[in-house]
Scaffold this motif. Structure first.
Motif, PDB file in Angstrom:
ATOM      1  N   MET A  19       0.796  -1.116  -0.027  1.00 49.75           N
ATOM      2  CA  MET A  19      -0.024   0.136   0.067  1.00 49.75           C
ATOM      3  C   MET A  19       0.851   1.378  -0.072  1.00 49.75           C
ATOM      4  SD  MET A  19      -2.859   1.109   2.837  1.00 49.75           S
ATOM      5  CE  MET A  19      -1.535   2.138   3.619  1.00 49.75           C
ATOM      6  N   TYR A  26      -6.664   3.318   1.659  1.00 45.23           N
ATOM      7  CA  TYR A  26      -6.925   2.152   2.346  1.00 45.23           C
ATOM      8  C   TYR A  26      -8.032   1.259   1.641  1.00 45.23           C
ATOM      9  CZ  TYR A  26      -4.648   4.539   6.261  1.00 45.23           C
ATOM     10  OH  TYR A  26      -4.131   5.361   7.298  1.00 45.23           O
ATOM     11  N   ALA A  29      -6.353  -0.891  -1.223  1.00 45.80           N
ATOM     12  CA  ALA A  29      -5.727  -1.772  -0.802  1.00 45.80           C
ATOM     13  C   ALA A  29      -6.516  -2.811  -0.159  1.00 45.80           C
ATOM     14  CB  ALA A  29      -4.765  -1.523   0.406  1.00 45.80           C
TER      15      ALA A  29
END
Length: 119
Positions: A19, A26, A29
């Protein structure tokens, strides 16, 4: 992954490092690695930044052990002897501070008296 099956430390580390390397958000990922909740990645990143990669390998699920006093939010209890020694040292240091304050007040008073007599 089905609920209740923990992610391995290696997997968590791979997710965070990938990531960060690819500048993924977020949600991106989570989608890429098939993680249902992107909030868990945020927690992993915080742990990664605060404790390093080895922090991701620590099992954090479930209730903490009451045997060794490591309950969540509480610090472990000290050995009774250590606690008594710390209390005694604290009392000694407080007495020493009080003594030094009184001594300082007496010295200051004496210096002021000597200044008056010289004037």
């Amino acid at each position: 992954m089905p609920k209740g099956i923990p992610f391995t430390g290696e997997f968590k580390q791979k997710v965070i490092e990938d990531m960060r390397a690819d500048s993924l958000a977020y949600r991106e990922a989570a989608r890429k690695f098939g993680i249902p909740d992107h909030g868990v990645i945020r927690k992993w990143e915080r742990i990664y930044l605060e404790e390093g990669p080895e922090g991701l390998f620590v099992e954090r699920r479930g209730r903490a052990s009451a045997d060794n006093g490591t309950r969540k939010g509480r610090k472990p209890k000290l050995n009774k002897k250590v606690e008594e020694d710390l209390i005694a040292e604290n009392q000694r240091l407080r007495a020493e501070i009080d003594y030094l304050k009184k001594l300082n007040a007496l010295v200051t008073e004496r210096v002021q008296r000597e200044k008056k007599h010289k004037s």
